[in-house]
Each structure stands twice: as structure tokens, then as C-alpha cells.
Design a protein around this motif. Structure first.
Motif, PDB file in Angstrom:
ATOM      1  N   VAL A  56      -7.810  -7.244   2.666  1.00 31.64           N
ATOM      2  CA  VAL A  56      -8.063  -7.342   1.229  1.00 31.64           C
ATOM      3  C   VAL A  56      -9.107  -6.306   0.830  1.00 31.64           C
ATOM      4  CG1 VAL A  56      -8.819  -8.831  -0.664  1.00 31.64           C
ATOM      5  CG2 VAL A  56      -7.572  -9.816   1.272  1.00 31.64           C
ATOM      6  N   LEU A  57      -8.751  -5.443  -0.131  1.00 29.34           N
ATOM      7  CA  LEU A  57      -9.688  -4.455  -0.656  1.00 29.34           C
ATOM      8  C   LEU A  57      -9.949  -4.760  -2.125  1.00 29.34           C
ATOM      9  CD1 LEU A  57      -8.269  -1.152   0.883  1.00 29.34           C
ATOM     10  CD2 LEU A  57     -10.337  -2.385   1.591  1.00 29.34           C
ATOM     11  N   PRO A  58     -11.152  -5.209  -2.484  1.00 28.26           N
ATOM     12  CA  PRO A  58     -11.474  -5.480  -3.892  1.00 28.26           C
ATOM     13  C   PRO A  58     -12.018  -4.212  -4.565  1.00 28.26           C
ATOM     14  CG  PRO A  58     -12.716  -6.896  -2.344  1.00 28.26           C
ATOM     15  CD  PRO A  58     -12.192  -5.727  -1.590  1.00 28.26           C
ATOM     16  N   GLN A  68       3.264   3.370  -7.529  1.00 27.31           N
ATOM     17  CA  GLN A  68       3.397   2.191  -6.688  1.00 27.31           C
ATOM     18  C   GLN A  68       2.332   2.215  -5.613  1.00 27.31           C
ATOM     19  OE1 GLN A  68       7.500   2.984  -5.459  1.00 27.31           O
ATOM     20  NE2 GLN A  68       6.794   3.236  -3.344  1.00 27.31           N
ATOM     21  N   HIS A  69       2.059   1.034  -5.047  1.00 25.22           N
ATOM     22  CA  HIS A  69       1.071   0.906  -3.987  1.00 25.22           C
ATOM     23  C   HIS A  69       1.735   0.375  -2.722  1.00 25.22           C
ATOM     24  CE1 HIS A  69      -1.771   1.279  -7.250  1.00 25.22           C
ATOM     25  NE2 HIS A  69      -1.330   0.165  -7.807  1.00 25.22           N
ATOM     26  N   ARG A  70       1.236   0.822  -1.588  1.00 22.85           N
ATOM     27  CA  ARG A  70       1.708   0.286  -0.322  1.00 22.85           C
ATOM     28  C   ARG A  70       1.357  -1.196  -0.200  1.00 22.85           C
ATOM     29  NH1 ARG A  70      -0.560  -0.823   4.358  1.00 22.85           N
ATOM     30  NH2 ARG A  70      -2.597  -0.042   3.705  1.00 22.85           N
ATOM     31  N   ARG A  71       0.213  -1.579  -0.752  1.00 27.25           N
ATOM     32  CA  ARG A  71      -0.259  -2.952  -0.694  1.00 27.25           C
ATOM     33  C   ARG A  71       0.215  -3.751  -1.908  1.00 27.25           C
ATOM     34  NH1 ARG A  71      -5.614  -3.654   2.138  1.00 27.25           N
ATOM     35  NH2 ARG A  71      -5.989  -1.778   3.394  1.00 27.25           N
ATOM     36  N   ALA A  72       0.220  -5.073  -1.784  1.00 29.47           N
ATOM     37  CA  ALA A  72       0.372  -5.940  -2.948  1.00 29.47           C
ATOM     38  C   ALA A  72      -0.902  -5.831  -3.782  1.00 29.47           C
ATOM     39  CB  ALA A  72       0.604  -7.382  -2.510  1.00 29.47           C
ATOM     40  N   GLN A  73      -0.782  -6.095  -5.083  1.00 23.69           N
ATOM     41  CA  GLN A  73      -1.945  -5.986  -5.966  1.00 23.69           C
ATOM     42  C   GLN A  73      -2.105  -7.244  -6.814  1.00 23.69           C
ATOM     43  OE1 GLN A  73      -1.822  -2.794  -8.840  1.00 23.69           O
ATOM     44  NE2 GLN A  73      -3.986  -2.999  -9.382  1.00 23.69           N
ATOM     45  N   ALA A  75      -0.447 -10.204   5.012  1.00 21.91           N
ATOM     46  CA  ALA A  75      -1.478 -11.222   4.800  1.00 21.91           C
ATOM     47  C   ALA A  75      -1.073 -12.242   3.749  1.00 21.91           C
ATOM     48  CB  ALA A  75      -2.794 -10.558   4.400  1.00 21.91           C
ATOM     49  N   VAL A  76      -0.029 -11.909   2.963  1.00 16.35           N
ATOM     50  CA  VAL A  76       0.402 -12.810   1.875  1.00 16.35           C
ATOM     51  C   VAL A  76       1.928 -12.944   1.874  1.00 16.35           C
ATOM     52  CG1 VAL A  76      -1.572 -12.600   0.321  1.00 16.35           C
ATOM     53  CG2 VAL A  76       0.166 -10.801   0.329  1.00 16.35           C
ATOM     54  N   GLY A 135     -18.877 -14.198   8.363  1.00 13.20           N
ATOM     55  CA  GLY A 135     -19.913 -14.528   7.401  1.00 13.20           C
ATOM     56  C   GLY A 135     -19.402 -14.599   5.973  1.00 13.20           C
ATOM     57  N   ARG A 136     -20.314 -14.453   5.027  1.00 15.22           N
ATOM     58  CA  ARG A 136     -20.045 -14.707   3.613  1.00 15.22           C
ATOM     59  C   ARG A 136     -18.904 -13.862   3.059  1.00 15.22           C
ATOM     60  NH1 ARG A 136     -22.191 -12.145  -1.017  1.00 15.22           N
ATOM     61  NH2 ARG A 136     -22.211 -13.471  -2.892  1.00 15.22           N
ATOM     62  N   GLU A 137     -18.910 -12.551   3.294  1.00 14.23           N
ATOM     63  CA  GLU A 137     -17.922 -11.667   2.675  1.00 14.23           C
ATOM     64  C   GLU A 137     -16.518 -11.958   3.173  1.00 14.23           C
ATOM     65  OE1 GLU A 137     -19.571  -7.841   3.528  1.00 14.23           O
ATOM     66  OE2 GLU A 137     -20.985  -7.944   1.836  1.00 14.23           O
ATOM     67  N   GLY A 138     -16.367 -12.165   4.458  1.00 18.00           N
ATOM     68  CA  GLY A 138     -15.058 -12.502   4.998  1.00 18.00           C
ATOM     69  C   GLY A 138     -14.540 -13.827   4.481  1.00 18.00           C
ATOM     70  N   HIS A 139     -15.432 -14.801   4.348  1.00 13.15           N
ATOM     71  CA  HIS A 139     -15.025 -16.114   3.837  1.00 13.15           C
ATOM     72  C   HIS A 139     -14.609 -16.024   2.366  1.00 13.15           C
ATOM     73  CE1 HIS A 139     -15.826 -18.444   7.379  1.00 13.15           C
ATOM     74  NE2 HIS A 139     -17.092 -18.050   7.443  1.00 13.15           N
ATOM     75  N   ILE A 140     -15.311 -15.202   1.591  1.00 13.27           N
ATOM     76  CA  ILE A 140     -14.960 -15.060   0.171  1.00 13.27           C
ATOM     77  C   ILE A 140     -13.580 -14.434   0.020  1.00 13.27           C
ATOM     78  CG2 ILE A 140     -15.507 -13.711  -1.912  1.00 13.27           C
ATOM     79  CD1 ILE A 140     -18.454 -14.348  -1.377  1.00 13.27           C
ATOM     80  N   THR A 141     -13.274 -13.389   0.779  1.00 10.39           N
ATOM     81  CA  THR A 141     -11.955 -12.768   0.649  1.00 10.39           C
ATOM     82  C   THR A 141     -10.850 -13.717   1.119  1.00 10.39           C
ATOM     83  OG1 THR A 141     -12.272 -11.646   2.791  1.00 10.39           O
ATOM     84  CG2 THR A 141     -12.793 -10.400   0.802  1.00 10.39           C
ATOM     85  N   ALA A 142     -11.118 -14.511   2.142  1.00 13.35           N
ATOM     86  CA  ALA A 142     -10.123 -15.493   2.590  1.00 13.35           C
ATOM     87  C   ALA A 142      -9.912 -16.562   1.516  1.00 13.35           C
ATOM     88  CB  ALA A 142     -10.571 -16.134   3.901  1.00 13.35           C
ATOM     89  N   LEU A 143     -11.002 -17.008   0.887  1.00 16.14           N
ATOM     90  CA  LEU A 143     -10.896 -18.023  -0.154  1.00 16.14           C
ATOM     91  C   LEU A 143     -10.159 -17.479  -1.375  1.00 16.14           C
ATOM     92  CD1 LEU A 143     -11.527 -20.843  -1.171  1.00 16.14           C
ATOM     93  CD2 LEU A 143     -13.818 -20.035  -1.841  1.00 16.14           C
ATOM     94  N   LEU A 144     -10.345 -16.202  -1.676  1.00 13.24           N
ATOM     95  CA  LEU A 144      -9.612 -15.588  -2.789  1.00 13.24           C
ATOM     96  C   LEU A 144      -8.105 -15.766  -2.628  1.00 13.24           C
ATOM     97  CD1 LEU A 144     -11.625 -12.294  -3.391  1.00 13.24           C
ATOM     98  CD2 LEU A 144     -10.952 -13.909  -5.178  1.00 13.24           C
ATOM     99  N   LEU A 145      -7.598 -15.526  -1.439  1.00 16.06           N
ATOM    100  CA  LEU A 145      -6.155 -15.650  -1.221  1.00 16.06           C
ATOM    101  C   LEU A 145      -5.696 -17.092  -1.375  1.00 16.06           C
ATOM    102  CD1 LEU A 145      -5.477 -13.184   1.730  1.00 16.06           C
ATOM    103  CD2 LEU A 145      -5.525 -12.761  -0.726  1.00 16.06           C
TER     104      LEU A 145
END
Length: 260
Positions: free
Chosen positions: A16-18, A33-38, A90-91, A125-135
Motif C-alpha cells: 500500500v502506497l499512500p 492507467q496504473h499497475r496498482r489498484a487505486q 493484496a486486495v 508497528g504503528r504504520e504497518g498496522h494503519i495500512t492493514a486497517l485501511l484495507l
């Protein structure tokens, strides 16, 4: 990350890239178009996202899920975005076509926090948990009906895109049949087969979608009149019936804090 091109960080080993981006009024992102989902969130303003298959109007403080490798065009009307670019694996639950969704307070605050991360943020830690929670939070959102399908036939697609650019309550099936060189019956049958709606139902929804950006700068009465409704009450009833909330909720003077 703020105001950074995806190309600069696309190869960073993060699912995940914010990225947050501020756009000038009326900015247009031409077909790409993007290679990733957006996950494209409009923190301010209105976005209109087009693909070969449809047109999605994204009201303020909503978002649109764009599948990976989907060619799209975006018109920005006073928009500051907060995007997530996500590796498709990832999704696996990501929709197959663009989808507009609500952005409740928790999801909004997670987005605003995540765009401050560095591209190579810590996965633990915090940043990884936030990106996981976003999904997890995105997966919980239900689709909102702010879209119309675009027919696959070039002629039908052309009249639809023309109508989206300049909605006119006076247009009839006979007008469109003449433009596409078909009988009215053949036109209506083909239109329904390619969009799932009758031409009249499609035009009614397209006119209401056109109201969303207009409500940024004009009153409900002015927008209803401009779009050919006989009265503000008629416009409000049609809008509420289609989108589940009244047009006053999208007016510039009405920005209710989320969660209220």
C-alpha cells in the motif's frame, strides 16, 4: 507522501502506497492507467471519473475504487485527493469496475494519517498496522449509486458522452435514434441491452449526476431549474429517490462533519 508522482515510488516494496495530491481547479488527468489498484478519495471538491464502461461522479468526502490496469480519465473540481495505490494481490476482493463508496470518520482519519508516511514506512508497528486497517475498512464499504454505464457501441457511447457533457431535459429517444441512424424501437432495444436501462431512465440519472458538481456553486433551486425540473421540490424528490439523500447535503454551504 504529498504531491509525489506514483512513478517515483511504484517499485517500493510496500503493498500500500499512500499519496496525497492537491490539484488546481478544473484540473484534468487525461486517460491513463496504473499497475496498482487505486483508492481515490476526494477530501475536497468533486471528481468525475470516466472509463470505457461508465462514468462515476464522486461527491465531496467520498472515494472511488479503481481496479488495477483500468484506463481512466479524471476531472477534478476543486479537489485535494488522498490516494492509496495497492498491489492487486493484496486486495483479491477489489471490485472489477469502478465503485463509489462512502468514507466514514475512521477511514478518513486513517487516510489523512497514512499520507504522512514515507514511501518505505515500517511494516511493523504503528504504520504497518494503519495500512492493514485501511484495507479492512475499505472492504467494509458498500457501493453508492453515483454512476451511469456507457454503451459498448461507438454511436451509442458518443450520444451518452455528449449528454453527460451537456444534459438537456428536452432530448428524446427520437432525437437519439436519429443521431444513431436507427429506428426508435431498435435504438431503445439496443440501448437497454448495452446499459441495462432504458434511454429515458439513463438520461434522468445522468441529469442528476450532473447536479452534484453544480451544487458546489449554486443553490438547489438554481440547479434544479438549470437541469429542467419544474420545481425545487420535484428536483429534490428525484435526487433523493435516486441517491438516498437530498441535494441540500451536497450544497456548498452544507458541509456537515462526518459521523453527524
Amino acid at each position: 507522501m504529498k504531491n509525489m508522482s506514483l512513478d517515483e515510488v511504484d517499485q517500493v516494496d510496500r503493498a500500500v502506497l499512500p499519496i496525497g495530491t492537491d490539484y488546481p481547479p478544473g484540473h484534468v488527468l487525461d486517460w491513463h492507467q496504473h499497475r496498482r489498484a487505486q483508492f481515490l478519495y476526494g477530501a475536497t471538491g468533486v471528481m468525475v471519473v470516466d472509463t470505457a464502461d461508465g462514468s462515476w461522479t464522486v461527491p465531496p468526502e467520498r472515494a472511488v475504487l479503481i481496479p488495477a490496469a483500468t484506463r481512466h480519465h479524471v476531472r477534478m473540481l476543486g479537489v485535494s485527493t488522498r490516494s492509496l495505490y495497492i498491489e492487486p494481490e493484496a486486495v483479491p476482493w477489489w471490485p472489477d469496475s469502478c465503485t463509489v463508496v462512502d468514507v466514514p470518520p475512521l477511514l478518513r482519519e486513517l487516510l489523512l494519517t497514512a499520507v504522512e508516511f514515507d514511501a518505505d514506512y515500517a511494516l511493523s508497528g504503528r504504520e504497518g498496522h494503519i495500512t492493514a486497517l485501511l484495507l479492512h475498512e475499505i472492504a467494509e464499504q458498500s457501493p453508492l449509486p453515483f454512476h451511469v454505464a456507457i454503451p459498448t457501441s461507438a454511436g451509442l457511447a458518443a450520444v451518452c458522452r455528449g449528454y453527460l457533457a451537456a444534459p438537456d431535459a428536452g432530448v428524446t429517444n427520437a432525437h437519439w435514434a436519429t443521431e444513431t441512424r436507427m429506428s426508435e424501437r431498435a435504438f431503445s432495444r439496443r440501448f437497454r441491452s448495452e446499459t441495462g436501462d432504458s434511454p429515458a431512465v439513463w438520461r434522468a440519472r445522468a441529469r442528476l449526476l450532473a447536479a452534484v458538481p453544480l451544487l458546489r456553486t449554486a443553490s438547489v433551486s438554481e440547479v434544479g431549474s438549470r437541469l429542467g425540473y419544474s420545481s425545487p421540490a420535484a428536483f429534490t424528490a428525484a435526487f433523493t429517490r435516486t441517491f438516498g439523500r437530498p441535494p441540500s447535503r451536497f450544497a456548498a454551504h452544507h458541509r456537515v462533519p462526518r459521523g453527524s
